[in-house]
Design a protein around this motif. Structure first.
Motif, PDB file in Angstrom:
ATOM      1  N   GLU A   1       0.775  -1.002   0.120  1.00  0.00           N
ATOM      2  CA  GLU A   1      -0.145  -0.105   0.061  1.00  0.00           C
ATOM      3  C   GLU A   1       0.930   1.377   0.055  1.00  0.00           C
ATOM      4  O   GLU A   1       0.505   2.011  -0.592  1.00  0.00           O
ATOM      5  N   TYR A   2       1.944   1.297   0.752  1.00  0.00           N
ATOM      6  CA  TYR A   2       2.898   2.467   0.896  1.00  0.00           C
ATOM      7  C   TYR A   2       3.631   2.661  -0.397  1.00  0.00           C
ATOM      8  O   TYR A   2       3.907   3.658  -1.050  1.00  0.00           O
ATOM      9  N   LYS A   3       3.848   1.351  -0.985  1.00  0.00           N
ATOM     10  CA  LYS A   3       4.697   1.781  -2.297  1.00  0.00           C
ATOM     11  C   LYS A   3       3.745   2.192  -3.384  1.00  0.00           C
ATOM     12  O   LYS A   3       4.229   3.087  -4.263  1.00  0.00           O
TER      13      LYS A   3
ATOM     14  N   GLN B   1       1.657   4.280  -2.910  1.00  0.00           N
ATOM     15  CA  GLN B   1       1.323   5.780  -2.310  1.00  0.00           C
ATOM     16  C   GLN B   1       2.786   6.439  -2.570  1.00  0.00           C
ATOM     17  O   GLN B   1       3.121   7.459  -2.533  1.00  0.00           O
ATOM     18  N   LYS B   2       3.769   5.490  -3.311  1.00  0.00           N
ATOM     19  CA  LYS B   2       5.123   6.293  -3.594  1.00  0.00           C
ATOM     20  C   LYS B   2       5.941   6.539  -2.190  1.00  0.00           C
ATOM     21  O   LYS B   2       6.640   7.379  -2.369  1.00  0.00           O
ATOM     22  N   LYS B   3       5.377   5.953  -1.088  1.00  0.00           N
ATOM     23  CA  LYS B   3       6.407   6.067   0.099  1.00  0.00           C
ATOM     24  C   LYS B   3       7.546   4.949   0.022  1.00  0.00           C
ATOM     25  O   LYS B   3       6.914   4.217   1.115  1.00  0.00           O
ATOM     26  N   LEU B   4       8.328   4.847  -0.862  1.00  0.00           N
ATOM     27  CA  LEU B   4       9.308   3.887  -0.754  1.00  0.00           C
ATOM     28  C   LEU B   4      10.057   3.660   0.429  1.00  0.00           C
ATOM     29  O   LEU B   4      10.304   2.465   0.501  1.00  0.00           O
ATOM     30  N   LEU B   5      10.557   4.370   1.043  1.00  0.00           N
ATOM     31  CA  LEU B   5      11.452   4.035   2.399  1.00  0.00           C
ATOM     32  C   LEU B   5      10.250   3.545   3.208  1.00  0.00           C
ATOM     33  O   LEU B   5      10.881   2.233   3.824  1.00  0.00           O
ATOM     34  N   LYS B   6       9.196   3.975   3.621  1.00  0.00           N
ATOM     35  CA  LYS B   6       8.416   3.293   4.619  1.00  0.00           C
ATOM     36  C   LYS B   6       7.758   1.947   3.993  1.00  0.00           C
ATOM     37  O   LYS B   6       8.228   0.799   4.894  1.00  0.00           O
ATOM     38  N   SER B   7       7.803   1.590   2.567  1.00  0.00           N
ATOM     39  CA  SER B   7       7.283   0.492   2.094  1.00  0.00           C
ATOM     40  C   SER B   7       8.498  -0.550   2.162  1.00  0.00           C
ATOM     41  O   SER B   7       8.364  -1.787   2.612  1.00  0.00           O
TER      42      SER B   7
ATOM     43  N   TYR C   1       9.498  -4.430  -6.025  1.00  0.00           N
ATOM     44  CA  TYR C   1       9.549  -2.881  -6.259  1.00  0.00           C
ATOM     45  C   TYR C   1       9.559  -2.905  -7.830  1.00  0.00           C
ATOM     46  O   TYR C   1       9.255  -1.693  -8.275  1.00  0.00           O
TER      47      TYR C   1
END
Length: 167
Positions: free
Chosen positions: A129-131, A133-139, A165
């Motif tokens: 889900e974070y991927k 949203q482009k929140k790659l570090l969190k992902s 990824y």
């Protein structure tokens, strides 16, 4: 597509408490049980979701049976208590259930492997889900934590990260 994430994928007719640690496969609208307690534990009321932990509390006293019949239907609509939330919020809510169970429910310590697999799957879903949203570090951090929790995966296998990824 009946019960696609409930009992069909488990391929058996009776279940035990340990089966519930990886995921909730009991449709709430069709659950029937004997109430084995006069008082529910206080931690149960801290949860946003009560059906799954209640099934676990009941499963301590015996096997769970599965009837091969349609017992109800689940309507999904935008004003539903669960479906009005984002996927991220729902996954975080279920991860909170895992945390409270781990702290307060003694069988969670006994079935630690099954428990870890279920939590690992949720962490991977949250990473996805974070991927999106482009929140790659969190992902990436959640994916790493997911792989570390599931003993069947190798932390050092770069293919896992590559396919998650880039594919």
């Amino acid at each position: 597509n009946r019960n696609y994430y409930y009992c069909d994928s488990l391929k058996k007719e009776t279940f035990e408490l340990k089966d519930l640690f990886s995921r909730n496969f009991i449709p709430t609208c069709s659950a029937v049980f004997i109430n084995n307690t006069d008082k529910y534990p206080e931690w149960l009321f801290q949860l946003g979701v009560g059906d799954w932990p209640q099934h676990m509390l009941n499963a301590q006293y015996g096997k769970i049976a599965y009837l091969e019949e349609v017992m109800g239907v689940h309507r999904i609509h935008e004003n539903g208590v669960w479906s009005q939330n984002s996927n991220v919020k729902n996954i975080i809510s279920v991860l909170g259930i895992y945390d409270l169970l781990q702290e307060n429910f003694e069988p969670a310590k006994i079935y630690k492997k099954d428990f870890s697999i279920g939590k690992s799957i949720l962490l991977k879903q949250l990473a996805n889900e974070y991927k999106i949203q482009k929140k790659l570090l969190k992902s990436f951090m959640l994916l790493f934590k997911s792989i570390r929790m599931n003993p069947s995966k190798s932390i050092f296998n770069p293919k896992i990260y590559y396919y998650f990824y880039f594919k």
